[in-house]
Design an enzyme around this catalytic site. Structure first.
Site, PDB file in Angstrom:
ATOM      1  CG  HIS A 209      -1.880   1.179   1.193  1.00 41.54           C
ATOM      2  ND1 HIS A 209      -2.908   1.315   2.084  1.00 41.54           N
ATOM      3  CD2 HIS A 209      -1.957   2.285   0.400  1.00 41.54           C
ATOM      4  CE1 HIS A 209      -3.582   2.431   1.844  1.00 41.54           C
ATOM      5  NE2 HIS A 209      -3.014   3.039   0.820  1.00 41.54           N
TER       6      HIS A 209
ATOM      7  CD  GLU B  88       0.139   5.377  -0.987  1.00 38.40           C
ATOM      8  OE1 GLU B  88       0.978   5.440  -0.065  1.00 38.40           O
ATOM      9  OE2 GLU B  88      -1.083   5.489  -0.801  1.00 38.40           O
TER      10      GLU B  88
ATOM     11  CG  HIS C 138       2.284   8.997   2.099  1.00 37.56           C
ATOM     12  ND1 HIS C 138       1.868   9.538   3.299  1.00 37.56           N
ATOM     13  CD2 HIS C 138       1.182   8.407   1.554  1.00 37.56           C
ATOM     14  CE1 HIS C 138       0.579   9.288   3.472  1.00 37.56           C
ATOM     15  NE2 HIS C 138       0.141   8.608   2.427  1.00 37.56           N
TER      16      HIS C 138
END
Length: 279
Positions: A60, A114, A118
Site C-alpha cells: 500500500h 502515494e 508521502h
C-alpha cells in the site's frame, strides 16, 4: 560587503539541500487484496479486481510519521509531482507488488497518490532522495518482510482467528516489535476481514515498536488514517480497528480475477474519452 553577500548567497543551497520534511519514523503498510475486494461494493461492476500474478499481500505504501501519530503530507520534493518516466526501469516489478485493484483507475494513479502525498515528504532522508529511490526502497522493505509466510499458521482460512493469534503468528516477522493491523467489513456476511498490516520502521528501515494511544493498542492515536472512497487515488474501502476475536483471513482463490493493472478498463477508457471531448 560584496564578499559578505557572495558568502550568504553561497549558503542558500546548503540550507535547502534536502527536500521533504523532517519526520520521526516510517510506517510500511501491506494490504490483503482478497479482503479489499471482498469488502468492496459488489453492486458496482468491475469495482475491484485482483490482477493475475498479484502476491498474497501487496504494497500500500511507506509513510513518514511523527511520534504523536500525525504525519507530513504533500511536501516539496524532486520532482514535486509524480513522474512515471523516472521509474520506468522498475515499473515491471512495481505492477506486480504494488498493483491497482480498481480497473477504472490506472495503476499510475495509485503510485502518484502515494508518491505525491508521502514520498515527497520522505526525501528529507538521503535514502529516499529521489522518486526512483523511494519506490526502490519500498520494494526492498516489502521483500524483506514476509507477512504471508508469517501468517501461514493462521490462514488463509474460512475459520476465524483472534488478535492474539495474529500477533503470535507475526512475532517472528516483526522481531517481537508491536505493529498495527486493521480490518474491513464484508458487506454481505458482516465479517471482519483482516485488511492490512502496518509495521513501523526507523529511518534506516529497521523494525521498531509502533506508538499507541493506550486505548487501542493496534493503532496510533487520534490521528489514525482514514482510507476511504473520498480520497484521491484508488478508492480503497474504509479500514477500521479489528475486534479481539472473529477476524477472518479468507482464501485468496475465492475472489481473484484476471486483470490488466497497467491500464483502465473499457469503461474507464470510454469515460476518459468522453471527458476529453471538450478539452
Amino acid at each position: 560587503m560584496k564578499l559578505l553577500l557572495l558568502l550568504c548567497i553561497s549558503c542558500i543551497p546548503l540550507a535547502y539541500s534536502h527536500d521533504g520534511e523532517p519526520f520521526d519514523y516510517l510506517m510500511f503498510t501491506t494490504i490483503y487484496p482478497t479482503a479489499v475486494c471482498r469488502a468492496d461494493d459488489d453492486s458496482v461492476p468491475e469495482s475491484c479486481e485482483i490482477p493475475s500474478g498479484t502476491p498474497q499481500w501487496s504494497i500500500h505504501g511507506l509513510w513518514p510519521n511523527f511520534e504523536n501519530g500525525s504525519y507530513p503530507q504533500n511536501c516539496r520534493g524532486t520532482p514535486r509531482h509524480f513522474d512515471e518516466n523516472l521509474i520506468k526501469s522498475i515499473e515491471d516489478r512495481l505492477v506486480v507488488v504494488w498493483p491497482n485493484l480498481y480497473p477504472k483507475k490506472t495503476i499510475q494513479s495509485f503510485w502518484k497518490h502515494e508518491y505525491d502525498k508521502h514520498g515527497t515528504c520522505a526525501q528529507s532522508e538521503k535514502l529516499f532522495e529521489s522518486e526512483l529511490a523511494y519506490f526502490t526502497e519500498v520494494m526492498k522493505v516489502f521483500d524483506s518482510i514476509d507477512v504471508a509466510g508469517g501468517l501461514k499458521s493462521v490462514g488463509p482460512s474460512e475459520k476465524p482467528i483472534t488478535s492474539s493469534d495474529l500477533k503470535n503468528a507475526l512475532s517472528g516477522v516483526t522481531s517481537g516489535k508491536t505493529f498495527q493491523f486493521h480490518c474491513l467489513r464484508d458487506k454481505k456476511t458482516k465479517q471482519f476481514l483482516l485488511g492490512d498490516i502496518r509495521l513501523c520502521l526507523n529511518k534506516d528501515l529497521t523494525i521498531r515498536d509502533c506508538p499507541t494511544d493506550g486505548k487501542h493498542p493496534n493503532r496510533v492515536s487520534r490521528f489514525e488514517r482514514s482510507i476511504g472512497r473520498n480520497r484521491r487515488g484508488p478508492p480503497l474501502p474504509s479500514f477500521q480497528p479489528c475486534p479481539a476475536e472473529f477476524i477472518y483471513l479468507p482464501e485468496m482463490s475465492s475472489i481473484s480475477k484476471s486483470s490488466d493493472s497497467t491500464s483502465p478498463s473499457i469503461f474507464g477508457r470510454i469515460w476518459s474519452a468522453i471527458k476529453n471531448i471538450g478539452n
